[in-house]
Design a protein around this motif. Sequence first.
Motif, PDB file in Angstrom:
ATOM      1  N   GLU A 228      -6.198  -1.105  -0.770  1.00 46.26           N
ATOM      2  CA  GLU A 228      -6.190  -0.295  -1.991  1.00 46.26           C
ATOM      3  C   GLU A 228      -6.051   1.184  -1.649  1.00 46.26           C
ATOM      4  O   GLU A 228      -5.302   1.924  -2.309  1.00 46.26           O
ATOM      5  CB  GLU A 228      -7.474  -0.527  -2.789  1.00 46.26           C
ATOM      6  CG  GLU A 228      -7.576  -1.911  -3.403  1.00 46.26           C
ATOM      7  CD  GLU A 228      -8.847  -2.089  -4.211  1.00 46.26           C
ATOM      8  OE1 GLU A 228      -9.557  -1.086  -4.440  1.00 46.26           O
ATOM      9  OE2 GLU A 228      -9.128  -3.236  -4.627  1.00 46.26           O
ATOM     10  N   GLN A 229      -6.753   1.620  -0.607  1.00 50.94           N
ATOM     11  CA  GLN A 229      -6.669   3.028  -0.213  1.00 50.94           C
ATOM     12  C   GLN A 229      -5.302   3.373   0.361  1.00 50.94           C
ATOM     13  O   GLN A 229      -4.766   4.462   0.115  1.00 50.94           O
ATOM     14  CB  GLN A 229      -7.764   3.348   0.806  1.00 50.94           C
ATOM     15  CG  GLN A 229      -9.176   3.198   0.251  1.00 50.94           C
ATOM     16  CD  GLN A 229     -10.214   3.652   1.271  1.00 50.94           C
ATOM     17  OE1 GLN A 229     -10.279   4.819   1.640  1.00 50.94           O
ATOM     18  NE2 GLN A 229     -11.037   2.712   1.725  1.00 50.94           N
ATOM     19  N   VAL A 230      -4.712   2.431   1.108  1.00 49.68           N
ATOM     20  CA  VAL A 230      -3.392   2.669   1.682  1.00 49.68           C
ATOM     21  C   VAL A 230      -2.338   2.731   0.583  1.00 49.68           C
ATOM     22  O   VAL A 230      -1.461   3.613   0.576  1.00 49.68           O
ATOM     23  CB  VAL A 230      -3.048   1.586   2.720  1.00 49.68           C
ATOM     24  CG1 VAL A 230      -1.575   1.651   3.118  1.00 49.68           C
ATOM     25  CG2 VAL A 230      -3.924   1.737   3.953  1.00 49.68           C
ATOM     26  N   ARG A 231      -2.411   1.813  -0.362  1.00 46.34           N
ATOM     27  CA  ARG A 231      -1.432   1.820  -1.448  1.00 46.34           C
ATOM     28  C   ARG A 231      -1.535   3.096  -2.275  1.00 46.34           C
ATOM     29  O   ARG A 231      -0.529   3.672  -2.701  1.00 46.34           O
ATOM     30  CB  ARG A 231      -1.651   0.590  -2.342  1.00 46.34           C
ATOM     31  CG  ARG A 231      -1.280  -0.730  -1.687  1.00 46.34           C
ATOM     32  CD  ARG A 231       0.219  -0.914  -1.596  1.00 46.34           C
ATOM     33  NE  ARG A 231       0.569  -2.140  -0.866  1.00 46.34           N
ATOM     34  CZ  ARG A 231       1.810  -2.553  -0.679  1.00 46.34           C
ATOM     35  NH1 ARG A 231       2.826  -1.857  -1.150  1.00 46.34           N
ATOM     36  NH2 ARG A 231       2.050  -3.660  -0.002  1.00 46.34           N
ATOM     37  N   GLU A 232      -2.772   3.555  -2.482  1.00 44.87           N
ATOM     38  CA  GLU A 232      -2.948   4.809  -3.230  1.00 44.87           C
ATOM     39  C   GLU A 232      -2.379   5.987  -2.443  1.00 44.87           C
ATOM     40  O   GLU A 232      -1.697   6.857  -3.010  1.00 44.87           O
ATOM     41  CB  GLU A 232      -4.426   5.034  -3.518  1.00 44.87           C
ATOM     42  CG  GLU A 232      -4.706   6.308  -4.307  1.00 44.87           C
ATOM     43  CD  GLU A 232      -6.169   6.503  -4.639  1.00 44.87           C
ATOM     44  OE1 GLU A 232      -6.512   7.562  -5.210  1.00 44.87           O
ATOM     45  OE2 GLU A 232      -6.978   5.602  -4.326  1.00 44.87           O
ATOM     46  N   ALA A 233      -2.631   6.009  -1.142  1.00 52.20           N
ATOM     47  CA  ALA A 233      -2.148   7.123  -0.320  1.00 52.20           C
ATOM     48  C   ALA A 233      -0.634   7.139  -0.192  1.00 52.20           C
ATOM     49  O   ALA A 233      -0.040   8.199   0.053  1.00 52.20           O
ATOM     50  CB  ALA A 233      -2.789   7.056   1.060  1.00 52.20           C
ATOM     51  N   THR A 234       0.007   5.972  -0.344  1.00 48.21           N
ATOM     52  CA  THR A 234       1.463   5.873  -0.177  1.00 48.21           C
ATOM     53  C   THR A 234       2.182   5.686  -1.505  1.00 48.21           C
ATOM     54  O   THR A 234       3.331   5.234  -1.530  1.00 48.21           O
ATOM     55  CB  THR A 234       1.812   4.707   0.770  1.00 48.21           C
ATOM     56  OG1 THR A 234       1.290   3.478   0.221  1.00 48.21           O
ATOM     57  CG2 THR A 234       1.222   4.925   2.160  1.00 48.21           C
ATOM     58  N   ASN A 235       1.509   6.021  -2.607  1.00 54.22           N
ATOM     59  CA  ASN A 235       2.094   5.875  -3.952  1.00 54.22           C
ATOM     60  C   ASN A 235       2.574   4.457  -4.214  1.00 54.22           C
ATOM     61  O   ASN A 235       3.629   4.238  -4.825  1.00 54.22           O
ATOM     62  CB  ASN A 235       3.235   6.878  -4.151  1.00 54.22           C
ATOM     63  CG  ASN A 235       2.766   8.320  -4.099  1.00 54.22           C
ATOM     64  OD1 ASN A 235       1.750   8.663  -4.691  1.00 54.22           O
ATOM     65  ND2 ASN A 235       3.491   9.159  -3.375  1.00 54.22           N
ATOM     66  N   GLY A 236       1.781   3.505  -3.689  1.00 52.20           N
ATOM     67  CA  GLY A 236       2.064   2.096  -3.942  1.00 52.20           C
ATOM     68  C   GLY A 236       3.023   1.452  -2.971  1.00 52.20           C
ATOM     69  O   GLY A 236       3.229   0.231  -3.015  1.00 52.20           O
ATOM     70  N   ALA A 237       3.607   2.226  -2.062  1.00 50.39           N
ATOM     71  CA  ALA A 237       4.661   1.682  -1.192  1.00 50.39           C
ATOM     72  C   ALA A 237       4.123   0.821  -0.064  1.00 50.39           C
ATOM     73  O   ALA A 237       4.782  -0.128   0.372  1.00 50.39           O
ATOM     74  CB  ALA A 237       5.487   2.823  -0.609  1.00 50.39           C
TER      75      ALA A 237
END
Length: 356
Positions: A228-237
Amino acid sequence: MATFKGFAMKKLNETGWVEKEVPECGPLDAIVRPTCVSPCTSDIHTVWEGAIGDRKDMVLGHEAVGVVEEVGSLVKNIKVGDKVIVPAITPDWDDEAAQRGYPSQTTEPLGGWKFSNFKDGVFGERFHVNLADANLALMPEGLTDEAAVMLVDMWSTGMMGSENANIPLGGSVLVIGIGAVGLSAIAGAALLGAADIYAAGTRPVSVKVAKEYGATEIINYREAPIDEQVREATNGAGVDSVIIAGGNLTNTWKEAVASTKAGGTISNVNYLSGADDVLIPRVEWGCGMSNINITNGLCPGGRVRMERLSRLALTNRADPELLVTHRFKGLEKIEDALYLMKDKPKDLIKPIVKID
């Protein structure tokens, strides 16, 4: 017959000092006296989790540098008195698996891992090295024992995680687990050209080194699921590559798959123990059709690997000695260092023991 003292796994869940015969030096082999050693989490898995099965009076340890005490009659490039770096993995280079490109797997799966697996390890006054010319690297001038002993497993394993992760130039990488191996993977990812490196871990001592090695963002897995944190940091990518260097067999693998872009790579260098199965989430893996590839491997060994890692250190690409947080002096302190690794205090990354 000459004998030596070593710190051993006496049986499952029990360690102690033993007296053993000095092993015979074959014509292609060497006997080495360690000058600096370091315990590894694998030693903990071996003794207290039975990860490789029960062993009786087997000397522990697979991370060492030392001085050559004896060489076989056919050894050409190593001589008595040489200071050497001893890789944790010492393959049988004439084996079929080595010729196929997998020297760490010679003779059987994980067969290149001999120390404290199939034979006595390096936590003693002497130890045996097979195929000395192929499995020992001369210690280069300017490299300290502390730095060199971090190359033999931690750097070699962690950087293999990055090498196997298919990191595109300017790409994004998530490293899960920032112990010594994960930190080495961060260094490797930076050297291979990753632009964005997310490091999942919480220990302040490791976070500091992660940033020095090139991590651009720290993921605190206690605050929310890693994916969840990675997706948020990468704008979902998501990220191009994930390197698993710690964690458990359920949440970690789910979070790794869920953090990876379609067509990305998950590279595992974590020693899997504690359960029989690895659980890969079906939906997040695109029902098995997302082109997310999963790779793995055992620490590369051999002379050339050690020489190349030494050059990285000597040319200041990264500093392996940053992994060393605790220092001991004297053979008898091996026991203290091993139990420190077992207890894992918050200020620990890796301990070393200087013997001479």
